[in-house]
Design an enzyme around this catalytic site. Structure first.
Site, PDB file in Angstrom:
ATOM      1  N   GLU A  40      -6.208   7.175  -0.683  1.00 14.75           N
ATOM      2  CA  GLU A  40      -6.134   5.948   0.102  1.00 14.75           C
ATOM      3  C   GLU A  40      -6.803   4.787  -0.629  1.00 14.75           C
ATOM      4  O   GLU A  40      -6.296   3.669  -0.634  1.00 14.75           O
ATOM      5  CB  GLU A  40      -6.760   6.162   1.478  1.00 14.75           C
ATOM      6  N   HIS A  93       0.839  -1.208   0.000  1.00 16.69           N
ATOM      7  CA  HIS A  93       0.000   0.000   0.000  1.00 16.69           C
ATOM      8  C   HIS A  93       0.874   1.258   0.000  1.00 16.69           C
ATOM      9  O   HIS A  93       0.622   2.205  -0.754  1.00 16.69           O
ATOM     10  CB  HIS A  93      -0.910  -0.033   1.230  1.00 16.69           C
ATOM     11  N   GLU A  94       1.897   1.278   0.839  1.00 20.32           N
ATOM     12  CA  GLU A  94       2.786   2.443   0.901  1.00 20.32           C
ATOM     13  C   GLU A  94       3.580   2.600  -0.386  1.00 20.32           C
ATOM     14  O   GLU A  94       3.800   3.723  -0.858  1.00 20.32           O
ATOM     15  CB  GLU A  94       3.731   2.330   2.106  1.00 20.32           C
ATOM     16  N   HIS A 126       1.553   4.353  -2.941  1.00 23.12           N
ATOM     17  CA  HIS A 126       1.598   5.814  -2.797  1.00 23.12           C
ATOM     18  C   HIS A 126       2.810   6.379  -3.549  1.00 23.12           C
ATOM     19  O   HIS A 126       2.711   7.405  -4.229  1.00 23.12           O
ATOM     20  CB  HIS A 126       1.701   6.204  -1.325  1.00 23.12           C
TER      21      HIS A 126
END
Length: 290
Positions: free
Chosen positions: A208, A139-140, A143
């Site tokens: 997100e 997930h990071e 980003h």
């Protein structure tokens, strides 16, 4: 990994930045008109802040969390995990950092894909299984791949300028604190800050969702991230209030926000965990039938 460009995110980032810059051009023109700052002062102030934000935002974020960069020999398993997932995401391996705190969370920072840092907390490492940890790290990395970290950093910087004027503008009014131009400028700054705040929160919630989709694409395992989100959210209520207050300023960059009462929920930088999990479950069903 099948990675598709999220045009919805790109469009929202472009629109948010356009609106913020337009807003702040008007704002700066107003400050110049009311003589709160001079043209030279504005250039020096904005130039210095922009330089610091662009080149040192990652270090400032790590310092605010009390995080330390760790070498491969200090956290070999974490480094191996991040290196493998970075290869799957077709990204350079980011700098790896760990924050000593019981708050289970993670964030990415940095000005571009080649100068990124992924930080996890000891609380996160002690809470999640390996699969769940991979889901969070992916997930990071999403980003970083989406390039939304720097956009959020710049947007937050612009908002900070207005907040600075709201809080300290009276200092520029000389000895007469009732000087109308100063208080009008402070009132306008407050409006600018509120509008910036809402624009940033709207973009943050969408990014997100985009990072959840991206993280699931990197690992091919949406259920692992969904499980991690539920586990982190459940643990957050058991973290001491003092620890939560110390880290709340990093909310926009965490994988799960630190909420604070009704106002905190209304102004949340993240969508609800339930909505994120529902979307991840839908994504998993789509992967199974594809």
């Amino acid at each position: 990994m099948e990675w598709s460009t999220d045009w919805g995110l790109k469009g929202r980032m472009a629109l948010t930045m356009f609106l913020l810059f337009a807003l702040y051009l008007v704002f700066i023109a107003f400050l110049l008109e009311t003589e709160m700052i001079s043209m030279g002062g504005a250039i020096v102030f904005l130039g210095a802040f922009s330089f610091i934000q662009y080149y040192y935002s990652d270090k400032l974020a790590l310092r605010s969390m009390g995080a330390q960069v760790v070498e491969p020999e200090e956290a070999p398993e974490l480094h191996r995990t991040i290196e493998r997932l970075s290869q799957q995401a077709d990204l350079p391996k980011p700098t790896v950092a760990i924050a000593e705190t019981n708050v289970p969370n993670a964030f990415a920072t940095g000005r571009n894909q080649r100068n990124a840092t992924v930080c996890v907390t000891t609380g996160l490492l002690n809470t999640l299984s390996q699969e769940e940890l991979e889901g969070v790290i992916a997930h990071e990395l999403a980003h970083v791949k989406n390039r939304d970290v720097m956009v959020m950093t710049i947007a937050s910087f612009l908002s900070t300028i207005a907040f600075f004027v709201v809080r300290w503008g009276w200092l520029f009014g000389g000895n007469d604190r009732n000087s109308p131009p100063v208080w009008v400028a402070i009132a306008v700054s407050l409006v600018i800050w509120i509008v910036s705040f809402l624009l940033i929160r709207t973009l943050s919630r969408y990014r997100e969702f985009a990072a959840d989709r991206g993280g699931a694409s990197i690992t091919g395992n949406p259920s692992a991230l969904a499980s991690a989100l539920l586990r982190i959210d459940g643990r957050m209520d058991r973290v001491p209030t003092e620890d939560l207050r110390q880290e709340a300023e990093m909310n926009a960059f965490f994988i799960i926000p630190i909420r604070s009462g009704i106002i905190g929920k209304l102004a949340s930088t993240h969508p609800s965990t339930e909505r994120r999990v529902e979307r991840l479950q839908d994504l998993e069903r789509q992967m199974e039938t594809a």
